[in-house]
Write an enzyme that holds these catalytic residues in place. Sequence first.
Site, short mmCIF file in Angstrom:
data_model
loop_
_atom_site.label_atom_id
_atom_site.label_comp_id
_atom_site.label_asym_id
_atom_site.label_seq_id
_atom_site.Cartn_x
_atom_site.Cartn_y
_atom_site.Cartn_z
N GLU A 84 50.29 32.19 43.57
CA GLU A 84 51.66 32.54 43.99
C GLU A 84 51.68 33.75 44.92
O GLU A 84 52.58 34.59 44.87
CB GLU A 84 52.58 32.77 42.78
CG GLU A 84 52.80 31.56 41.93
CD GLU A 84 53.28 30.35 42.73
OE1 GLU A 84 53.93 30.53 43.76
OE2 GLU A 84 52.97 29.22 42.31
N GLY A 85 50.69 33.84 45.77
CA GLY A 85 50.58 34.97 46.70
C GLY A 85 49.72 36.05 46.09
O GLY A 85 50.12 36.68 45.11
#
Length: 592
Positions: free
Chosen positions: A439-440
């Site tokens: 998620e980043g």
Amino acid sequence: MTYRAPISDMLLSLNHGAGLKAAVEAGHYGDFDADIAAAVLEEAGKFATDVLAPLNRVGDEHGIKLDAGKVTTAPGWPDAYKRWTEGGWNAVSGPEAFGGQGLPVAINAACTEIWSAANIAFGLCPLLTASAIEALDAHGSEELKKIYLEKLVSGEWTGTMQLTESQAGSDVGALRTRAEKQADGTYRIKGTKIFITYGEHDMTDNIVHFVLARLPDAPAGTKGISLFLVPKFMVNADGSLGARNDIYASGVEHKLGMHASPTCTMTMGDHGGAIGFLVGEENQGMRCMFTMMNQARLGVGLEGVGVADRAYQQALSYAQERKQGRAVGKKGDGSDAIFVHPDVKRMLMRMRAQTAAARTICYATAVAIDVSTRAKDPKVRADAAARAALLTPMAKGYSTDIGNEVAYLGVQVHGGMGFIEETGAAQHYRDARITAIYEGTNGIQAIDLVTRKLAANGGAAVWALLDELSAIVKQVGASNDPAFGTTGAKLREALDALTRTSKWLLERVTSAPNEALAGATPYLQQFGATLGGCLLASEALAAKGDGLADAPRYVSLARFFAENITVQAGALERTVTESAESVAAADAVLLG
């Protein structure tokens, strides 16, 4: 040992540190009764203890199996998921128009922590479904909502997020999956996605995939990406399931941790292309996907909090049982529990204090999200949206860094037994590792914080937050409570250092971007340590003000964090402002 949700700690964090009580009193939550939070969390804690926690080790040992495109989850997983949906847990914050309970994001955030602590691999599935619900509700057509949203909200169907390809990880714009529009208005999707969490499983009879793809005439980069809803099974007009769509799991990953969560390679196009439906507008997929990603980033931050609390609880229990050595000055025979040793106490206090700080940062993010959508005043909503945007990279980045550190310390407290799988401490350490990556990555979160969130409106959201933290520090000083020790002074020094660092970075975001980027990660750490220290102090003040019997415990916790963790803010300031040249010399050192 099993898991017990720390309800008292969570409620203090939610109501006071995160500001839920003040927001309710200000009227931002309408007729929501804050007392319901305690009842919901109590029930969530029971479900987590009785159903999810016992499956954590089972899932880790059994993992998942792929055979002929079908994934079989660990023993007990489908039944636990069925009980989960029957209990209404998937619908906690879902839109009421589609069967959801409409409870605040902040309440669901606390529940997410509980699921992650009890069984992080299980909790990851509904976390992604919640993100899918958010994106479909915000950007989907009324027809798509009518067909899919109620099933997603109830949890009868689950959702996935499909961005990553072998050549397109953080650089999403490099993706190659193709979509071609058909005469009937649908799209045919062809391509391969990797690292797709719960891309295939046996817990529900349908899976709703949200896939990023590029149209033939799309602009290059992220400006030419569109988002498509691609169901595993097509849905007939009467709502029943129809033909199998052309999207299959062609492989599963063998991972360091999260063994019970299927991470799939998804292939589309072996039989003519998967049928997809446009979500939002063509070439606007990234805007739609960010709706999913922001929700997921908060959820991953809460995973960090959850696994940290589980690791802490287990380490504390072990330290009270394991006997080794003797307390300083003790005479007589026999060994003492390792809990008596100062260094073990230091590790346990660090675990607990950092978990508490990460929890409140995540909850504060959730409250800001709530206010940004629920408040009546447009300015209040706008300010809250800016606050949520500022806090999100810290909720994700700082909290998952803490999850990793606390799980690491949990192994250390166990000593040699922590390195042995049967204690379970190693599983927390392995499971936590991915949270700082997906998620980043946390480096991406730091870049986002510096280049977008700090720079927005000249730093207005940052200065507003620092003003609020300064008010907390003044209250600590005004309390004249010697139990706080040097908390007030340490927090003031940290705030001053953070203010200087923020101004320094703001000046260089455009004029010397490489200098700003070199300091991005230590800046996120500095901001998190300062914010966490101030929020824990606010909770301690609230506990004293409410006359709680265990208020001294919260004061001691805030003091430990300020004197052991927030105190690093000054050094981090120097790292940010003085290390750019040493980072710039990396080529000569690493490649010379």
